[in-house]
Design a protein around this motif. Structure first.
Motif, PDB file in Angstrom:
ATOM      1  N   LEU A  70       0.814  -1.206   0.000  1.00 19.29           N
ATOM      2  CA  LEU A  70       0.000   0.000   0.000  1.00 19.29           C
ATOM      3  C   LEU A  70       0.854   1.264   0.000  1.00 19.29           C
ATOM      4  CD1 LEU A  70      -2.391  -1.138   2.868  1.00 19.29           C
ATOM      5  CD2 LEU A  70      -2.892  -1.243   0.419  1.00 19.29           C
ATOM      6  N   LYS A  71       0.315   2.315  -0.597  1.00 16.94           N
ATOM      7  CA  LYS A  71       0.951   3.633  -0.514  1.00 16.94           C
ATOM      8  C   LYS A  71       1.005   4.054   0.947  1.00 16.94           C
ATOM      9  CE  LYS A  71      -1.423   7.335  -1.421  1.00 16.94           C
ATOM     10  NZ  LYS A  71      -2.213   8.375  -2.143  1.00 16.94           N
ATOM     11  N   ARG A  72       2.152   4.547   1.369  1.00 10.92           N
ATOM     12  CA  ARG A  72       2.302   4.966   2.766  1.00 10.92           C
ATOM     13  C   ARG A  72       1.751   6.373   2.954  1.00 10.92           C
ATOM     14  NH1 ARG A  72       7.609   3.865   6.492  1.00 10.92           N
ATOM     15  NH2 ARG A  72       6.633   4.360   8.490  1.00 10.92           N
ATOM     16  N   LEU A  73       0.879   6.511   3.926  1.00 11.82           N
ATOM     17  CA  LEU A  73       0.321   7.813   4.255  1.00 11.82           C
ATOM     18  C   LEU A  73       1.132   8.459   5.371  1.00 11.82           C
ATOM     19  CD1 LEU A  73      -3.504   6.972   4.278  1.00 11.82           C
ATOM     20  CD2 LEU A  73      -2.219   8.100   2.467  1.00 11.82           C
ATOM     21  N   LYS A  74       1.472   9.708   5.194  1.00 17.99           N
ATOM     22  CA  LYS A  74       2.179  10.446   6.236  1.00 17.99           C
ATOM     23  C   LYS A  74       1.168  11.069   7.186  1.00 17.99           C
ATOM     24  CE  LYS A  74       6.093  11.778   3.298  1.00 17.99           C
ATOM     25  NZ  LYS A  74       6.861  12.938   2.758  1.00 17.99           N
ATOM     26  N   GLY A  75       1.584  11.261   8.422  1.00 18.37           N
ATOM     27  CA  GLY A  75       0.717  11.966   9.343  1.00 18.37           C
ATOM     28  C   GLY A  75       0.743  11.404  10.743  1.00 18.37           C
ATOM     29  N   VAL A  76      -0.090  11.993  11.591  1.00 11.00           N
ATOM     30  CA  VAL A  76      -0.242  11.564  12.978  1.00 11.00           C
ATOM     31  C   VAL A  76      -1.728  11.316  13.212  1.00 11.00           C
ATOM     32  CG1 VAL A  76      -0.349  13.977  13.750  1.00 11.00           C
ATOM     33  CG2 VAL A  76       0.161  12.184  15.403  1.00 11.00           C
ATOM     34  N   THR A  77      -2.048  10.234  13.909  1.00 10.29           N
ATOM     35  CA  THR A  77      -3.457   9.933  14.144  1.00 10.29           C
ATOM     36  C   THR A  77      -4.087  11.003  15.035  1.00 10.29           C
ATOM     37  OG1 THR A  77      -3.101   8.602  16.141  1.00 10.29           O
ATOM     38  CG2 THR A  77      -2.952   7.469  14.006  1.00 10.29           C
ATOM     39  N   LEU A  78      -5.396  11.138  14.945  1.00  8.45           N
ATOM     40  CA  LEU A  78      -6.081  12.108  15.798  1.00  8.45           C
ATOM     41  C   LEU A  78      -5.958  11.705  17.264  1.00  8.45           C
ATOM     42  CD1 LEU A  78      -9.292  13.133  13.827  1.00  8.45           C
ATOM     43  CD2 LEU A  78      -6.892  13.794  13.508  1.00  8.45           C
ATOM     44  N   TYR A  79      -5.886  10.417  17.510  1.00  7.91           N
ATOM     45  CA  TYR A  79      -5.680   9.900  18.867  1.00  7.91           C
ATOM     46  C   TYR A  79      -4.357  10.409  19.431  1.00  7.91           C
ATOM     47  CZ  TYR A  79      -5.805   6.309  22.575  1.00  7.91           C
ATOM     48  OH  TYR A  79      -5.829   5.635  23.770  1.00  7.91           O
ATOM     49  N   ASP A  80      -3.278  10.269  18.645  1.00 10.85           N
ATOM     50  CA  ASP A  80      -1.965  10.748  19.085  1.00 10.85           C
ATOM     51  C   ASP A  80      -1.907  12.271  19.123  1.00 10.85           C
ATOM     52  OD1 ASP A  80      -0.955   8.177  19.423  1.00 10.85           O
ATOM     53  OD2 ASP A  80      -0.198   8.066  17.362  1.00 10.85           O
ATOM     54  N   SER A  81      -2.664  12.911  18.244  1.00 11.66           N
ATOM     55  CA  SER A  81      -2.678  14.371  18.218  1.00 11.66           C
ATOM     56  C   SER A  81      -3.196  14.938  19.537  1.00 11.66           C
ATOM     57  CB  SER A  81      -3.554  14.879  17.069  1.00 11.66           C
ATOM     58  OG  SER A  81      -3.049  14.478  15.818  1.00 11.66           O
ATOM     59  N   VAL A  82      -4.252  14.326  20.072  1.00 14.77           N
ATOM     60  CA  VAL A  82      -4.805  14.780  21.346  1.00 14.77           C
ATOM     61  C   VAL A  82      -3.789  14.541  22.464  1.00 14.77           C
ATOM     62  CG1 VAL A  82      -6.646  14.422  23.035  1.00 14.77           C
ATOM     63  CG2 VAL A  82      -7.186  14.436  20.601  1.00 14.77           C
TER      64      VAL A  82
ATOM     65  N   ASN B 182      -7.717   5.412  13.588  1.00 14.28           N
ATOM     66  CA  ASN B 182      -7.806   5.012  12.191  1.00 14.28           C
ATOM     67  C   ASN B 182      -7.871   6.182  11.215  1.00 14.28           C
ATOM     68  OD1 ASN B 182      -7.702   2.312  12.764  1.00 14.28           O
ATOM     69  ND2 ASN B 182      -9.908   1.973  12.675  1.00 14.28           N
ATOM     70  N   VAL B 183      -7.766   7.393  11.746  1.00 15.81           N
ATOM     71  CA  VAL B 183      -7.731   8.576  10.884  1.00 15.81           C
ATOM     72  C   VAL B 183      -6.536   9.443  11.281  1.00 15.81           C
ATOM     73  CG1 VAL B 183     -10.192   8.626  10.318  1.00 15.81           C
ATOM     74  CG2 VAL B 183      -9.392   9.722  12.411  1.00 15.81           C
ATOM     75  N   MET B 184      -5.986  10.162  10.303  1.00 14.79           N
ATOM     76  CA  MET B 184      -4.772  10.939  10.534  1.00 14.79           C
ATOM     77  C   MET B 184      -4.927  12.335   9.962  1.00 14.79           C
ATOM     78  SD  MET B 184      -1.501   8.442   9.847  1.00 14.79           S
ATOM     79  CE  MET B 184      -1.515   8.833   8.101  1.00 14.79           C
ATOM     80  N   MET B 185      -3.970  13.178  10.350  1.00 16.41           N
ATOM     81  CA  MET B 185      -3.868  14.494   9.719  1.00 16.41           C
ATOM     82  C   MET B 185      -2.415  14.736   9.336  1.00 16.41           C
ATOM     83  SD  MET B 185      -4.235  17.227  12.833  1.00 16.41           S
ATOM     84  CE  MET B 185      -2.979  17.397  14.120  1.00 16.41           C
ATOM     85  N   TRP B 186      -2.250  15.490   8.252  1.00 16.37           N
ATOM     86  CA  TRP B 186      -0.917  15.846   7.777  1.00 16.37           C
ATOM     87  C   TRP B 186      -1.021  17.138   6.996  1.00 16.37           C
ATOM     88  CZ3 TRP B 186       4.002  15.074   8.587  1.00 16.37           C
ATOM     89  CH2 TRP B 186       4.945  15.377   7.607  1.00 16.37           C
ATOM     90  N   GLU B 187      -0.272  18.144   7.421  1.00 11.58           N
ATOM     91  CA  GLU B 187      -0.260  19.448   6.767  1.00 11.58           C
ATOM     92  C   GLU B 187      -1.669  20.009   6.602  1.00 11.58           C
ATOM     93  OE1 GLU B 187       2.024  18.886   3.198  1.00 11.58           O
ATOM     94  OE2 GLU B 187       3.936  19.035   4.287  1.00 11.58           O
ATOM     95  N   GLY B 188      -2.485  19.856   7.659  1.00 11.43           N
ATOM     96  CA  GLY B 188      -3.811  20.441   7.679  1.00 11.43           C
ATOM     97  C   GLY B 188      -4.882  19.670   6.943  1.00 11.43           C
ATOM     98  N   LYS B 189      -4.562  18.479   6.449  1.00  5.10           N
ATOM     99  CA  LYS B 189      -5.534  17.671   5.708  1.00  5.10           C
ATOM    100  C   LYS B 189      -5.828  16.376   6.460  1.00  5.10           C
ATOM    101  CE  LYS B 189      -4.062  19.463   1.203  1.00  5.10           C
ATOM    102  NZ  LYS B 189      -3.515  19.119  -0.130  1.00  5.10           N
ATOM    103  N   GLY B 190      -7.019  15.812   6.211  1.00  6.29           N
ATOM    104  CA  GLY B 190      -7.435  14.594   6.893  1.00  6.29           C
ATOM    105  C   GLY B 190      -7.322  13.377   6.001  1.00  6.29           C
ATOM    106  N   TYR B 191      -6.983  12.228   6.614  1.00  6.79           N
ATOM    107  CA  TYR B 191      -6.796  10.973   5.885  1.00  6.79           C
ATOM    108  C   TYR B 191      -7.426   9.815   6.655  1.00  6.79           C
ATOM    109  CZ  TYR B 191      -3.290  13.782   3.484  1.00  6.79           C
ATOM    110  OH  TYR B 191      -2.662  14.776   2.781  1.00  6.79           O
ATOM    111  N   VAL B 192      -7.908   8.827   5.910  1.00  2.00           N
ATOM    112  CA  VAL B 192      -8.469   7.609   6.503  1.00  2.00           C
ATOM    113  C   VAL B 192      -7.453   6.496   6.323  1.00  2.00           C
ATOM    114  CG1 VAL B 192     -10.390   5.984   6.506  1.00  2.00           C
ATOM    115  CG2 VAL B 192     -10.796   8.379   5.920  1.00  2.00           C
ATOM    116  N   VAL B 193      -7.022   5.903   7.426  1.00  2.00           N
ATOM    117  CA  VAL B 193      -5.924   4.934   7.385  1.00  2.00           C
ATOM    118  C   VAL B 193      -6.417   3.513   7.192  1.00  2.00           C
ATOM    119  CG1 VAL B 193      -3.925   4.038   8.632  1.00  2.00           C
ATOM    120  CG2 VAL B 193      -4.589   6.433   8.902  1.00  2.00           C
ATOM    121  N   ASP B 194      -7.441   3.119   7.925  1.00  4.90           N
ATOM    122  CA  ASP B 194      -7.869   1.719   7.955  1.00  4.90           C
ATOM    123  C   ASP B 194      -9.235   1.575   7.300  1.00  4.90           C
ATOM    124  OD1 ASP B 194      -8.424  -0.921   8.484  1.00  4.90           O
ATOM    125  OD2 ASP B 194      -7.946  -0.823  10.615  1.00  4.90           O
ATOM    126  N   VAL B 195      -9.292   0.789   6.228  1.00  6.04           N
ATOM    127  CA  VAL B 195     -10.555   0.566   5.512  1.00  6.04           C
ATOM    128  C   VAL B 195     -10.944  -0.907   5.531  1.00  6.04           C
ATOM    129  CG1 VAL B 195     -10.135   2.547   4.000  1.00  6.04           C
ATOM    130  CG2 VAL B 195      -9.381   0.275   3.274  1.00  6.04           C
TER     131      VAL B 195
END
Length: 221
Positions: A102-114, A149-162
């Protein structure tokens, strides 16, 4: 990733990673246990179905391998086929024999962000909302979309686990997270720049899972 790079990576997976990899699903509700994996492979993470690894020569992708006797590979493969190429999701380059590249997504999960006291912009939530609507348009059913299961990177949101996007039953996890974001995080926690310890986050998560199970049980009665 071009075709030649993909072929070389598949070869490394089959000749290096698979023969020396030992993973086990002890409890279907807990992440799989990684007992052993070879150098120079690196552990990226572990979910309830599979473990994820990276190779230093292929930093733009990850390799996800399902634990023995764990179902879900064929379903996740189909989910990625339906999603195609969308900026808020990973992209699947290879899917065979319980292995996904899979393509690797950059970012930090919202869980870790808090936990880290990072600001979660409103646009991150809106991006994830739009991505889930996109999935529904393709006949999928976003399920188990929570803070890990969701992340953010450079102000954008991403879904990690589908991996659970073919499950038909209703799941309120994302709606509940959004409620907490707009009613608790945004007006109270964010202005205070608080860092919430993991033991508190884990406690809230465990209580939420228990209450959700009870509600599901009552709903089925």
């Amino acid at each position: 990733m071009n075709e030649q790079q993909l072929k070389k990576l598949i070869q490394k997976v089959n000749e290096q990673l698979r023969p020396q990899l030992q993973i086990e699903s002890v409890n279907p509700h807990d992440p799989v246990v990684i007992h052993r994996f070879p150098d120079p492979w690196q552990k990226v993470g572990a979910g309830n179905y599979a473990a994820v690894f990276s190779h230093p020569d292929y930093a733009e992708v990850v390799v996800k391998i399902y634990a023995p006797d764990r179902a879900g590979f064929e379903e996740e493969k189909e989910v990625y086929q339906r999603l195609g190429n969308h900026p808020a999701y990973s992209q699947c380059f290879y899917a065979e024999e319980n292995c996904l590249i899979l393509k690797r997504l950059k970012g930090v999960t919202l869980y870790d962000s808090v936990n880290q006291g990072l600001k979660i912009p409103k646009k991150v939530i809106e991006d994830i909302d739009a991505a889930l609507d996109y999935a529904r348009e393709r006949g999928l059913f976003p399920h188990d979309v929570h803070g890990k299961n969701v992340m953010m990177w450079e102000g954008k949101g991403y879904v990690v686990d589908v991996s659970d996007f073919l499950k038909l039953e209703h799941c309120s996890a994302w709606d509940n997270l959004k409620t907490a974001y707009y009613w608790l995080y945004r007006p109270i926690l964010s202005p205070l720049n608080l860092r919430i310890p993991y033991f508190l986050l884990d406690g809230v998560r465990s209580s939420y899972r228990m209450s959700r199970s009870l509600l599901d049980f009552q709903h089925k009665k």
